[in-house]
Scaffold this motif. Structure first.
Motif, PDB file in Angstrom:
ATOM      1  N   ASN A  64       0.812  -1.219   0.000  1.00  0.00           N
ATOM      2  CA  ASN A  64       0.000   0.000   0.000  1.00  0.00           C
ATOM      3  C   ASN A  64       0.844   1.266   0.000  1.00  0.00           C
ATOM      4  O   ASN A  64       0.298   2.370  -0.039  1.00  0.00           O
ATOM      5  N   ALA A  65       2.188   1.116   0.003  1.00  0.00           N
ATOM      6  CA  ALA A  65       3.049   2.280  -0.185  1.00  0.00           C
ATOM      7  C   ALA A  65       3.028   2.690  -1.663  1.00  0.00           C
ATOM      8  O   ALA A  65       3.425   3.795  -2.018  1.00  0.00           O
ATOM      9  N   TYR A  66       2.543   1.794  -2.524  1.00  0.00           N
ATOM     10  CA  TYR A  66       2.412   2.095  -3.951  1.00  0.00           C
ATOM     11  C   TYR A  66       0.971   2.502  -4.236  1.00  0.00           C
ATOM     12  O   TYR A  66       0.059   2.077  -3.543  1.00  0.00           O
ATOM     13  N   SER A  67       0.787   3.281  -5.324  1.00  0.00           N
ATOM     14  CA  SER A  67      -0.570   3.464  -5.833  1.00  0.00           C
ATOM     15  C   SER A  67      -0.900   2.173  -6.582  1.00  0.00           C
ATOM     16  O   SER A  67       0.002   1.413  -6.939  1.00  0.00           O
ATOM     17  N   ARG A  68      -2.184   1.931  -6.798  1.00  0.00           N
ATOM     18  CA  ARG A  68      -2.543   0.705  -7.513  1.00  0.00           C
ATOM     19  C   ARG A  68      -1.941   0.711  -8.920  1.00  0.00           C
ATOM     20  O   ARG A  68      -1.425  -0.296  -9.391  1.00  0.00           O
ATOM     21  N   GLU A  69      -1.993   1.882  -9.577  1.00  0.00           N
ATOM     22  CA  GLU A  69      -1.432   1.991 -10.930  1.00  0.00           C
ATOM     23  C   GLU A  69       0.082   1.759 -10.915  1.00  0.00           C
ATOM     24  O   GLU A  69       0.632   1.108 -11.797  1.00  0.00           O
ATOM     25  N   GLY A  70       0.761   2.317  -9.904  1.00  0.00           N
ATOM     26  CA  GLY A  70       2.210   2.174  -9.802  1.00  0.00           C
ATOM     27  C   GLY A  70       2.613   0.727  -9.613  1.00  0.00           C
ATOM     28  O   GLY A  70       3.578   0.252 -10.222  1.00  0.00           O
ATOM     29  N   LEU A  71       1.850   0.044  -8.782  1.00  0.00           N
ATOM     30  CA  LEU A  71       2.137  -1.366  -8.520  1.00  0.00           C
ATOM     31  C   LEU A  71       1.885  -2.197  -9.786  1.00  0.00           C
ATOM     32  O   LEU A  71       2.692  -3.077 -10.132  1.00  0.00           O
ATOM     33  N   ALA A  73       2.118  -1.158 -12.820  1.00  0.00           N
ATOM     34  CA  ALA A  73       3.191  -0.839 -13.774  1.00  0.00           C
ATOM     35  C   ALA A  73       4.455  -1.606 -13.408  1.00  0.00           C
ATOM     36  O   ALA A  73       5.154  -2.140 -14.277  1.00  0.00           O
ATOM     37  N   LEU A  74       4.756  -1.679 -12.107  1.00  0.00           N
ATOM     38  CA  LEU A  74       5.943  -2.424 -11.663  1.00  0.00           C
ATOM     39  C   LEU A  74       5.824  -3.899 -12.077  1.00  0.00           C
ATOM     40  O   LEU A  74       6.778  -4.505 -12.556  1.00  0.00           O
ATOM     41  N   ILE A  75       4.626  -4.468 -11.913  1.00  0.00           N
ATOM     42  CA  ILE A  75       4.408  -5.870 -12.272  1.00  0.00           C
ATOM     43  C   ILE A  75       4.568  -6.043 -13.791  1.00  0.00           C
ATOM     44  O   ILE A  75       5.204  -6.993 -14.258  1.00  0.00           O
ATOM     45  N   HIS A  77       6.274  -4.112 -15.954  1.00  0.00           N
ATOM     46  CA  HIS A  77       7.582  -3.767 -16.517  1.00  0.00           C
ATOM     47  C   HIS A  77       8.764  -4.357 -15.762  1.00  0.00           C
ATOM     48  O   HIS A  77       9.887  -4.302 -16.251  1.00  0.00           O
ATOM     49  N   GLY A  78       8.543  -4.883 -14.571  1.00  0.00           N
ATOM     50  CA  GLY A  78       9.639  -5.440 -13.795  1.00  0.00           C
ATOM     51  C   GLY A  78      10.503  -4.344 -13.195  1.00  0.00           C
ATOM     52  O   GLY A  78      10.175  -3.165 -13.277  1.00  0.00           O
ATOM     53  N   VAL A  79      11.604  -4.747 -12.553  1.00  0.00           N
ATOM     54  CA  VAL A  79      12.537  -3.778 -11.981  1.00  0.00           C
ATOM     55  C   VAL A  79      13.878  -3.981 -12.696  1.00  0.00           C
ATOM     56  O   VAL A  79      14.536  -5.011 -12.516  1.00  0.00           O
ATOM     57  N   ALA A  80      14.241  -3.016 -13.521  1.00  0.00           N
ATOM     58  CA  ALA A  80      15.458  -3.128 -14.328  1.00  0.00           C
ATOM     59  C   ALA A  80      16.675  -3.395 -13.449  1.00  0.00           C
ATOM     60  O   ALA A  80      16.787  -2.845 -12.346  1.00  0.00           O
ATOM     61  N   GLY A  81      17.549  -4.261 -13.912  1.00  0.00           N
ATOM     62  CA  GLY A  81      18.782  -4.529 -13.185  1.00  0.00           C
ATOM     63  C   GLY A  81      18.613  -5.477 -12.015  1.00  0.00           C
ATOM     64  O   GLY A  81      19.556  -5.706 -11.265  1.00  0.00           O
ATOM     65  N   THR A  82      17.400  -6.015 -11.828  1.00  0.00           N
ATOM     66  CA  THR A  82      17.178  -6.990 -10.755  1.00  0.00           C
ATOM     67  C   THR A  82      16.558  -8.252 -11.361  1.00  0.00           C
ATOM     68  O   THR A  82      16.265  -8.300 -12.557  1.00  0.00           O
ATOM     69  N   ALA A  83      16.324  -9.249 -10.515  1.00  0.00           N
ATOM     70  CA  ALA A  83      15.723 -10.505 -10.992  1.00  0.00           C
ATOM     71  C   ALA A  83      14.228 -10.351 -11.245  1.00  0.00           C
ATOM     72  O   ALA A  83      13.590 -11.264 -11.780  1.00  0.00           O
ATOM     73  N   MET A  84      13.654  -9.218 -10.872  1.00  0.00           N
ATOM     74  CA  MET A  84      12.197  -9.036 -11.053  1.00  0.00           C
ATOM     75  C   MET A  84      11.881  -8.807 -12.529  1.00  0.00           C
ATOM     76  O   MET A  84      12.225  -7.771 -13.094  1.00  0.00           O
ATOM     77  N   PRO A  85      11.241  -9.828 -13.153  1.00  0.00           N
ATOM     78  CA  PRO A  85      10.952  -9.709 -14.592  1.00  0.00           C
ATOM     79  C   PRO A  85       9.692  -8.883 -14.847  1.00  0.00           C
ATOM     80  O   PRO A  85       8.874  -8.706 -13.947  1.00  0.00           O
TER      81      PRO A  85
END
Ligand code: HEC
Length: 111
Positions: A64-71, A73-75, A77-85
């Motif tokens: 809940n530290a993220y907005s729903r849209e932000g979360l 988007a993270l799902i 696009h993943g997190v560049a440079g990490t294992a999160m695809p």
């Protein structure tokens, strides 16, 4: 005989706003699949109960530290440079929002 009898037409017209207002358009079946994906596929890194593993724990408070849209988007696009695809090849935006909503409001890890 017209293609749509007037009463049918009226019913059809009433139906449109009702479906447009409904929260999402995902089928119950697809929601079940997304839930399985969350705990199995995402769970392979974040833990089957989201308590963390290779990836961090995903507790409700943190989500809940993220907005729903932000979360969502993270799902997608993943997190560049990490294992999160990024999951955009497998999920639509609506499905990512559904997962985000699930993590924020229906999370088994309610800390
Ligand atoms: C291959 C391993 C892996 C898989 C599979 C995976 N993740 Fe991740 N995820 C990570 C890693 C590693 C991070 C931490 C990235 C960083 O350092 O910022 C992360 C970060 C996150 C974050 C941010 C966490 C925070 O505390 O800010 C969320 C949310 C998330 N993942 C959700 C998901 C979802 C939802 C799925 C499935 C659709 C998924 N992840 C699948 C490895 C994975």
């Amino acid at each position: 005989m017209p293609l749509l009898a007037p009463r049918r037409l009226l019913l059809a017209l009433c139906w449109i706003p009702v479906t447009a207002l409904a929260e999402g358009t995902l089928s119950t079946e697809r929601e079940k699949e997304l839930e399985t994906l969350l705990y199995q596929d995402c769970g392979s890194c974040h833990g089957m109960t989201l308590r963390g593993g290779l990836g961090p724990a995903l507790p409700e408070s943190r989500m809940n530290a993220y907005s729903r849209e932000g979360l969502a988007a993270l799902i997608l696009h993943g997190v560049a440079g990490t294992a999160m695809p990024g999951w955009q090849g497998l999920l639509t935006e609506e499905e990512a929002r559904w997962l985000a909503d699930h993590l924020q409001n229906d999370n088994p890890l309610d800390e």
